[in-house]
Design a protein around this motif. Sequence first.
Motif, PDB file in Angstrom:
ATOM      1  N   ALA A 380       0.846  -1.116  -0.101  1.00  0.00           N
ATOM      2  CA  ALA A 380       0.029  -0.077  -0.117  1.00  0.00           C
ATOM      3  C   ALA A 380       0.881   1.270   0.062  1.00  0.00           C
ATOM      4  CB  ALA A 380      -0.840  -0.143   1.326  1.00  0.00           C
ATOM      5  N   LEU A 381       1.893   1.202  -0.599  1.00  0.00           N
ATOM      6  CA  LEU A 381       2.877   2.372  -0.490  1.00  0.00           C
ATOM      7  C   LEU A 381       2.318   3.415  -1.003  1.00  0.00           C
ATOM      8  CD1 LEU A 381       5.989   3.311   0.005  1.00  0.00           C
ATOM      9  CD2 LEU A 381       6.349   2.831  -2.463  1.00  0.00           C
ATOM     10  N   ILE A 382       1.625   3.430  -2.140  1.00  0.00           N
ATOM     11  CA  ILE A 382       0.887   4.441  -2.907  1.00  0.00           C
ATOM     12  C   ILE A 382      -0.286   5.177  -1.818  1.00  0.00           C
ATOM     13  CG2 ILE A 382      -1.225   3.419  -3.790  1.00  0.00           C
ATOM     14  CD1 ILE A 382      -0.330   4.827  -6.603  1.00  0.00           C
ATOM     15  N   ALA A 383      -0.593   4.549  -1.062  1.00  0.00           N
ATOM     16  CA  ALA A 383      -1.819   5.030  -0.337  1.00  0.00           C
ATOM     17  C   ALA A 383      -1.355   5.430   1.198  1.00  0.00           C
ATOM     18  CB  ALA A 383      -2.956   4.043  -0.051  1.00  0.00           C
ATOM     19  N   THR A 384       0.118   5.399   1.585  1.00  0.00           N
ATOM     20  CA  THR A 384       0.721   5.845   2.777  1.00  0.00           C
ATOM     21  C   THR A 384       1.507   6.621   2.455  1.00  0.00           C
ATOM     22  OG1 THR A 384       1.876   3.662   2.898  1.00  0.00           O
ATOM     23  CG2 THR A 384      -0.130   3.707   4.079  1.00  0.00           C
ATOM     24  N   PRO A 385       1.545   8.159   2.336  1.00  0.00           N
ATOM     25  CA  PRO A 385       2.449   8.985   2.252  1.00  0.00           C
ATOM     26  C   PRO A 385       3.575   8.924   3.083  1.00  0.00           C
ATOM     27  CG  PRO A 385       0.260   9.968   1.821  1.00  0.00           C
ATOM     28  CD  PRO A 385       0.013   8.554   2.387  1.00  0.00           C
ATOM     29  N   ARG A 386       3.236   8.397   4.408  1.00  0.00           N
ATOM     30  CA  ARG A 386       4.276   8.644   5.395  1.00  0.00           C
ATOM     31  C   ARG A 386       5.461   7.734   4.981  1.00  0.00           C
ATOM     32  NH1 ARG A 386       3.471   3.763   8.478  1.00  0.00           N
ATOM     33  NH2 ARG A 386       1.398   3.060   8.086  1.00  0.00           N
ATOM     34  N   ARG A 387       5.218   6.878   4.154  1.00  0.00           N
ATOM     35  CA  ARG A 387       6.301   5.802   3.687  1.00  0.00           C
ATOM     36  C   ARG A 387       6.918   6.518   2.218  1.00  0.00           C
ATOM     37  NH1 ARG A 387       3.626  -0.111   4.858  1.00  0.00           N
ATOM     38  NH2 ARG A 387       1.878   0.686   3.337  1.00  0.00           N
ATOM     39  N   TRP A 388       6.389   7.535   1.917  1.00  0.00           N
ATOM     40  CA  TRP A 388       6.937   7.939   0.534  1.00  0.00           C
ATOM     41  C   TRP A 388       8.555   8.473   0.868  1.00  0.00           C
ATOM     42  CZ3 TRP A 388       2.654  11.101  -1.752  1.00  0.00           C
ATOM     43  CH2 TRP A 388       1.474  10.460  -1.949  1.00  0.00           C
ATOM     44  N   SER A 389       9.459   8.154   0.196  1.00  0.00           N
ATOM     45  CA  SER A 389      10.798   8.641   0.384  1.00  0.00           C
ATOM     46  C   SER A 389      11.578   8.416  -1.096  1.00  0.00           C
ATOM     47  CB  SER A 389      11.472   7.942   1.551  1.00  0.00           C
ATOM     48  OG  SER A 389      11.705   6.591   1.165  1.00  0.00           O
ATOM     49  N   ARG A 390      12.581   9.350  -1.081  1.00  0.00           N
ATOM     50  CA  ARG A 390      13.241   9.403  -2.440  1.00  0.00           C
ATOM     51  C   ARG A 390      13.924   7.881  -2.261  1.00  0.00           C
ATOM     52  NH1 ARG A 390      15.370  13.027  -5.851  1.00  0.00           N
ATOM     53  NH2 ARG A 390      14.670  14.871  -4.408  1.00  0.00           N
ATOM     54  N   GLY A 391      13.795   7.159  -3.635  1.00  0.00           N
ATOM     55  CA  GLY A 391      14.382   5.760  -3.762  1.00  0.00           C
ATOM     56  C   GLY A 391      13.393   4.692  -3.069  1.00  0.00           C
ATOM     57  N   ALA A 392      12.444   4.864  -2.643  1.00  0.00           N
ATOM     58  CA  ALA A 392      11.399   3.952  -1.995  1.00  0.00           C
ATOM     59  C   ALA A 392      11.104   3.019  -3.131  1.00  0.00           C
ATOM     60  CB  ALA A 392      10.126   4.401  -1.638  1.00  0.00           C
ATOM     61  N   MET A 393      11.172   3.353  -4.358  1.00  0.00           N
ATOM     62  CA  MET A 393      10.767   2.501  -5.385  1.00  0.00           C
ATOM     63  C   MET A 393      12.102   1.856  -6.127  1.00  0.00           C
ATOM     64  SD  MET A 393       7.032   3.830  -6.548  1.00  0.00           S
ATOM     65  CE  MET A 393       7.134   2.264  -8.011  1.00  0.00           C
ATOM     66  N   SER A 394      13.097   2.318  -5.704  1.00  0.00           N
ATOM     67  CA  SER A 394      14.551   1.812  -6.473  1.00  0.00           C
ATOM     68  C   SER A 394      15.570   1.309  -5.538  1.00  0.00           C
ATOM     69  CB  SER A 394      15.068   2.806  -7.437  1.00  0.00           C
ATOM     70  OG  SER A 394      15.215   3.968  -6.466  1.00  0.00           O
ATOM     71  N   ARG A 395      14.965   0.703  -4.576  1.00  0.00           N
ATOM     72  CA  ARG A 395      16.029   0.153  -3.587  1.00  0.00           C
ATOM     73  C   ARG A 395      16.715  -1.092  -3.988  1.00  0.00           C
ATOM     74  NH1 ARG A 395      13.103  -1.397   1.924  1.00  0.00           N
ATOM     75  NH2 ARG A 395      15.216  -1.419   2.789  1.00  0.00           N
ATOM     76  N   PRO A 396      18.272  -1.278  -3.772  1.00  0.00           N
ATOM     77  CA  PRO A 396      18.747  -2.459  -4.065  1.00  0.00           C
ATOM     78  C   PRO A 396      18.121  -3.688  -3.252  1.00  0.00           C
ATOM     79  CG  PRO A 396      20.386  -1.177  -2.701  1.00  0.00           C
ATOM     80  CD  PRO A 396      18.934  -0.345  -2.929  1.00  0.00           C
ATOM     81  N   GLY A 397      18.354  -4.998  -3.816  1.00  0.00           N
ATOM     82  CA  GLY A 397      17.740  -6.100  -3.514  1.00  0.00           C
ATOM     83  C   GLY A 397      18.500  -6.399  -2.142  1.00  0.00           C
ATOM     84  N   ALA A 398      18.467  -7.720  -1.542  1.00  0.00           N
ATOM     85  CA  ALA A 398      19.183  -7.868  -0.195  1.00  0.00           C
ATOM     86  C   ALA A 398      20.510  -8.492  -0.562  1.00  0.00           C
ATOM     87  CB  ALA A 398      18.547  -9.098   0.443  1.00  0.00           C
ATOM     88  N   ASP A 399      21.478  -8.269   0.452  1.00  0.00           N
ATOM     89  CA  ASP A 399      22.646  -8.430   0.175  1.00  0.00           C
ATOM     90  C   ASP A 399      22.824  -9.597   1.339  1.00  0.00           C
ATOM     91  OD1 ASP A 399      25.321  -8.862   0.073  1.00  0.00           O
ATOM     92  OD2 ASP A 399      26.011  -7.128   0.807  1.00  0.00           O
ATOM     93  N   ILE A 400      22.772 -10.968   0.941  1.00  0.00           N
ATOM     94  CA  ILE A 400      22.412 -11.973   1.924  1.00  0.00           C
ATOM     95  C   ILE A 400      23.164 -13.167   1.531  1.00  0.00           C
ATOM     96  CG2 ILE A 400      20.161 -12.418   0.986  1.00  0.00           C
ATOM     97  CD1 ILE A 400      19.504 -13.909   3.371  1.00  0.00           C
TER      98      ILE A 400
END
Length: 400
Positions: A380-400
């Motif tokens: 629900a990222l689109i419906a929760t502005p409190r979670r909007w941040s630059r890069g929220a939709m382009s994060r690298p994957g996990a380094d595991i």
Amino acid sequence: MIDTDVLVVGAGPAGTAAATLLARGGIDVTVIDKTTFPRDKTCGDGLTTLALRLLQELGLSSAAVESWRDVGQVWMRSPSGREVNLALPAGQGRYAAVTKRVDLDSALVDLARSCGANVIEDATLRTLTPSETSITATLAGDRSITTRYVIAADGMWSTTRKGLGLDMPGYRGDWHAARQYRKAAGERSRDLWVWFEDDLLPGYAWSFPLPNGEVNVGFGIVRRGSLSGKDFAAAWRELFDRHHIREVLGETEDISPYRAWPIPARLPSVSLTGPRTLFVGDAAAATDPMTGEGIGQALETGMLAASAITEHLSGSPDDVLGTYERSAKRSLLADHHMASGLSRVLRSRVATNMALRTVSVNDWTRRNFARWMFEDYPRALIATPRRWSRGAMSRPGADI
Ligand SMILES: Cc1cc2nc3c(=O)[nH]c(=O)nc-3n(C[C@H](O)[C@H](O)[C@H](O)COP(=O)(O)OP(=O)(O)OC[C@H]3O[C@@H](n4cnc5c(N)ncnc54)[C@H](O)[C@@H]3O)c2cc1C
């Protein structure tokens, strides 16, 4: 007398995540599980980006998990027969993986132990007795453990929930799903497949690739009042003989029996806490109601419960329980509601066909749908502005 500061009931992903964080924070924690590890858990074995990032945060290494296989692309087939190929980003970490739960859960138990948690296997919780200052767990074999807090990570049929009178009589889960391990000869079975079949909607069938030519095949349906065990077993028998599925899998050989298990997905309507008790994972019905995936949610709720206890161990139970309730709801509730709504849409064949047609419009829609589907960013990222941040939709994957 207090035997341990925190007693975790259940050593699946939710319980071990909680225990690892607590032990690492210097808190005395005991984990009990009714089985001995390594133990199987009926599951599709799929790890989303959310699960992978949380496993990374816990410090798990994929090298410690024997049957690990990375997933770089997904195939989906609509009820009308359209096949859509969705590629996950390459070269910037892991966005999806498959690994047998027998291996993942054992590695998580080892991790919790290595951080200092006392893990007791073959220890079944029977009853819980809360008092003003503590809570006492009675185990099979007349053993008992008195603790300040219980983290209930004991899955779908939570003994803890029943013991505290917080269960829902007659509740048998929101999804019912089955899986089997097979060897598959088909070339295309090396990819991850999801089939939306008319008779399963809004559920689906899957084939998830494992090392050595093995696959985890299964299907899940949203439980309807009319579904009988007989219908479910009959669906299983003919599903993987359907032409388009057979074409992908090729010749198969069973390497495990078929197993079915319910999936609880009703976080908003269950109590997340009880007397000195915090419910996490399937015991909190925290799975995603659209996909039935719950490993990421189990890890997340386990970690939030551990944080609430760590923050307020010397404070009052109200602080611990209140903090956990608020943080679990803030992290999961909006996504749960969004996924529930979408699951209702996917009940319709027409809507499911349309959704897959829209997804396959261009590279951008395909890539971003794949990332959203695999929980790279919140449902629900689109419906929760409190979670909007630059890069929220382009994060690298996990380094595991
Ligand atoms: C067929 C199927 C396919 C699925 N596929 C996926 C998937 O591909 N990806 C995904 O993310 N999720 C999937 N899920 C959901 C996922 O399996 C669960 O959400 C997840 O296992 C929840 O983890 P948990 O730690 O809360 O509980 P569990 O993994 O169920 O662990 C609970 C633990 O508690 C112990 N326990 C129970 N009762 C007691 C007791 N009385 N005393 C002591 N110990 C006790 C059990 O032995 C167990 O080890 C699937 C589920 C099913 C049924």
